[in-house]
Design a protein around this motif. Sequence first.
Motif, PDB file in Angstrom:
ATOM      1  N   CYS A 115      18.745 -13.239   1.790  1.00  0.00           N
ATOM      2  CA  CYS A 115      17.894 -12.049   1.650  1.00  0.00           C
ATOM      3  C   CYS A 115      18.661 -10.802   2.069  1.00  0.00           C
ATOM      4  CB  CYS A 115      16.635 -12.192   2.510  1.00  0.00           C
ATOM      5  SG  CYS A 115      15.440 -13.409   1.938  1.00  0.00           S
ATOM      6  N   ALA A 116      19.359 -10.912   3.190  1.00  0.00           N
ATOM      7  CA  ALA A 116      20.114  -9.767   3.704  1.00  0.00           C
ATOM      8  C   ALA A 116      21.217  -9.345   2.742  1.00  0.00           C
ATOM      9  CB  ALA A 116      20.701 -10.114   5.070  1.00  0.00           C
ATOM     10  N   LYS A 117      21.888 -10.313   2.124  1.00  0.00           N
ATOM     11  CA  LYS A 117      22.935  -9.988   1.159  1.00  0.00           C
ATOM     12  C   LYS A 117      22.365  -9.193  -0.012  1.00  0.00           C
ATOM     13  CE  LYS A 117      25.797 -14.080   2.059  1.00  0.00           C
ATOM     14  NZ  LYS A 117      26.281 -15.382   1.488  1.00  0.00           N
ATOM     15  N   ALA A 118      21.221  -9.639  -0.512  1.00  0.00           N
ATOM     16  CA  ALA A 118      20.601  -8.944  -1.644  1.00  0.00           C
ATOM     17  C   ALA A 118      20.170  -7.528  -1.257  1.00  0.00           C
ATOM     18  CB  ALA A 118      19.395  -9.743  -2.141  1.00  0.00           C
ATOM     19  N   LEU A 119      19.616  -7.382  -0.058  1.00  0.00           N
ATOM     20  CA  LEU A 119      19.159  -6.063   0.403  1.00  0.00           C
ATOM     21  C   LEU A 119      20.336  -5.120   0.628  1.00  0.00           C
ATOM     22  CD1 LEU A 119      16.404  -7.297   2.855  1.00  0.00           C
ATOM     23  CD2 LEU A 119      16.000  -5.876   0.838  1.00  0.00           C
ATOM     24  N   LYS A 120      21.418  -5.623   1.212  1.00  0.00           N
ATOM     25  CA  LYS A 120      22.589  -4.773   1.444  1.00  0.00           C
ATOM     26  C   LYS A 120      23.239  -4.371   0.127  1.00  0.00           C
ATOM     27  CE  LYS A 120      24.064  -5.185   6.124  1.00  0.00           C
ATOM     28  NZ  LYS A 120      25.250  -5.101   6.998  1.00  0.00           N
ATOM     29  N   LYS A 121      23.297  -5.311  -0.802  1.00  0.00           N
ATOM     30  CA  LYS A 121      23.855  -5.003  -2.120  1.00  0.00           C
ATOM     31  C   LYS A 121      23.051  -3.904  -2.801  1.00  0.00           C
ATOM     32  CE  LYS A 121      25.090  -7.208  -6.520  1.00  0.00           C
ATOM     33  NZ  LYS A 121      25.068  -8.477  -7.303  1.00  0.00           N
ATOM     34  N   ALA A 122      21.747  -3.866  -2.524  1.00  0.00           N
ATOM     35  CA  ALA A 122      20.863  -2.870  -3.146  1.00  0.00           C
ATOM     36  C   ALA A 122      20.823  -1.560  -2.374  1.00  0.00           C
ATOM     37  CB  ALA A 122      19.451  -3.439  -3.262  1.00  0.00           C
ATOM     38  N   GLY A 123      21.554  -1.473  -1.251  1.00  0.00           N
ATOM     39  CA  GLY A 123      21.665  -0.188  -0.570  1.00  0.00           C
ATOM     40  C   GLY A 123      21.095  -0.098   0.829  1.00  0.00           C
ATOM     41  N   ALA A 124      20.520  -1.185   1.357  1.00  0.00           N
ATOM     42  CA  ALA A 124      20.018  -1.145   2.734  1.00  0.00           C
ATOM     43  C   ALA A 124      21.187  -0.966   3.695  1.00  0.00           C
ATOM     44  CB  ALA A 124      19.255  -2.423   3.064  1.00  0.00           C
ATOM     45  N   GLN A 125      20.966  -0.181   4.742  1.00  0.00           N
ATOM     46  CA  GLN A 125      22.045   0.077   5.690  1.00  0.00           C
ATOM     47  C   GLN A 125      22.201  -1.045   6.711  1.00  0.00           C
ATOM     48  OE1 GLN A 125      21.457   3.452   8.318  1.00  0.00           O
ATOM     49  NE2 GLN A 125      23.649   3.824   8.462  1.00  0.00           N
ATOM     50  N   ARG A 126      21.070  -1.485   7.257  1.00  0.00           N
ATOM     51  CA  ARG A 126      21.083  -2.543   8.262  1.00  0.00           C
ATOM     52  C   ARG A 126      19.937  -3.513   8.001  1.00  0.00           C
ATOM     53  NH1 ARG A 126      21.955   0.225  14.241  1.00  0.00           N
ATOM     54  NH2 ARG A 126      24.233   0.446  14.149  1.00  0.00           N
ATOM     55  N   ILE A 127      20.134  -4.764   8.439  1.00  0.00           N
ATOM     56  CA  ILE A 127      19.099  -5.781   8.323  1.00  0.00           C
ATOM     57  C   ILE A 127      18.942  -6.468   9.671  1.00  0.00           C
ATOM     58  CG2 ILE A 127      18.234  -7.740   6.982  1.00  0.00           C
ATOM     59  CD1 ILE A 127      19.125  -5.449   5.188  1.00  0.00           C
ATOM     60  N   SER A 128      17.721  -6.566  10.165  1.00  0.00           N
ATOM     61  CA  SER A 128      17.427  -7.368  11.346  1.00  0.00           C
ATOM     62  C   SER A 128      16.391  -8.423  10.977  1.00  0.00           C
ATOM     63  CB  SER A 128      16.925  -6.493  12.500  1.00  0.00           C
ATOM     64  OG  SER A 128      17.970  -5.690  13.016  1.00  0.00           O
ATOM     65  N   TYR A 129      16.338  -9.493  11.773  1.00  0.00           N
ATOM     66  CA  TYR A 129      15.421 -10.598  11.508  1.00  0.00           C
ATOM     67  C   TYR A 129      14.427 -10.743  12.658  1.00  0.00           C
ATOM     68  CZ  TYR A 129      19.459 -12.176   8.633  1.00  0.00           C
ATOM     69  OH  TYR A 129      20.505 -12.266   7.750  1.00  0.00           O
ATOM     70  N   LEU A 130      13.177 -11.026  12.311  1.00  0.00           N
ATOM     71  CA  LEU A 130      12.169 -11.379  13.306  1.00  0.00           C
ATOM     72  C   LEU A 130      11.353 -12.541  12.758  1.00  0.00           C
ATOM     73  CD1 LEU A 130      10.712 -10.865  15.982  1.00  0.00           C
ATOM     74  CD2 LEU A 130       9.293  -9.162  14.812  1.00  0.00           C
ATOM     75  N   THR A 131      11.372 -13.652  13.472  1.00  0.00           N
ATOM     76  CA  THR A 131      10.656 -14.847  13.031  1.00  0.00           C
ATOM     77  C   THR A 131       9.781 -15.376  14.157  1.00  0.00           C
ATOM     78  OG1 THR A 131      12.426 -16.361  13.728  1.00  0.00           O
ATOM     79  CG2 THR A 131      12.537 -15.485  11.484  1.00  0.00           C
ATOM     80  N   LEU A 132       8.789 -16.153  13.772  1.00  0.00           N
ATOM     81  CA  LEU A 132       7.961 -16.796  14.777  1.00  0.00           C
ATOM     82  C   LEU A 132       8.738 -17.848  15.545  1.00  0.00           C
ATOM     83  CD1 LEU A 132       4.591 -17.392  12.882  1.00  0.00           C
ATOM     84  CD2 LEU A 132       4.956 -15.848  14.814  1.00  0.00           C
ATOM     85  N   ALA A 133       9.394 -18.741  14.823  1.00  0.00           N
ATOM     86  CA  ALA A 133      10.060 -19.887  15.455  1.00  0.00           C
ATOM     87  C   ALA A 133      11.525 -19.948  15.040  1.00  0.00           C
ATOM     88  CB  ALA A 133       9.350 -21.185  15.088  1.00  0.00           C
ATOM     89  N   ARG A 134      12.281 -20.615  15.877  1.00  0.00           N
ATOM     90  CA  ARG A 134      13.697 -20.816  15.581  1.00  0.00           C
ATOM     91  C   ARG A 134      14.076 -22.235  15.966  1.00  0.00           C
ATOM     92  NH1 ARG A 134      18.864 -17.014  17.270  1.00  0.00           N
ATOM     93  NH2 ARG A 134      20.493 -18.485  16.632  1.00  0.00           N
ATOM     94  N   VAL A 135      14.787 -22.902  15.069  1.00  0.00           N
ATOM     95  CA  VAL A 135      15.274 -24.244  15.342  1.00  0.00           C
ATOM     96  C   VAL A 135      16.523 -24.125  16.200  1.00  0.00           C
ATOM     97  CG1 VAL A 135      16.199 -26.360  14.352  1.00  0.00           C
ATOM     98  CG2 VAL A 135      14.324 -25.169  13.207  1.00  0.00           C
TER      99      VAL A 135
END
Length: 241
Positions: A218-238
Amino acid sequence: MPFFSDAFKGLLNFIFPPQCPICKTRVQNVHTLCNECFGHIRFISKPYCDKCGRPFEFQITEEYLCGTCLTKKQIFHKARAVFKYDDFSKRLILPFKHSDHIELTALLTNLLFQAGSDLFAEIDILIPVPLHRYRLMKRKYNQAALLAKSLSHRIKKPFATGVLLRVKHTQSQGHMKRTQRQQNVSKAFEVKNNQKIIGKHVLLIDDVMTSGATLNECAKALKKAGAQRISYLTLARVLKS
């Protein structure tokens, strides 16, 4: 009007006492867990890696990066999660994700609000990890979109659906290894109407982070489209023990 609203809520709570969503024990307030279930949740709290949010096994007093983030260039800016994904936290995640228990949105939003508190000042827009249209038709709702919309109201930041699209109908990744997950979601996402994210710091919202393959694509697609930064927030993490 506030008096009548509070009185009506009190009447509803008397007739239909609020329950813990996990064990169904009566609780004092709606959208809360009972003390016992709350104690069983393995919350991710400091000290953790300042970048990826992986908890450290030792106490530190300053902000540090884990070994992976020190040696590997990450596509994301920061990542945070509420709790560890285990047999107990599944009792919150799975009903919300697969069994139409969307009434859990308020409780889970409250938990996301606390876990992501250090991200909100710097992000510009929230975007949920999308479902493919076939899976959305089957499930009827995107749990990540419910969380993103609810959290956006809470932090007073915009959210958008229909910008990031899942164009590849990927297989379920529950039992895949890391390399298989990466191959499965490779080129699975595209951005439409990128004017909403050009130059912006995007906060990606999802329910569970396993290997990070989906979020990274998802981040790769967003950056390719011009997003400057990407952060992640999830409920759970393995997290491997």
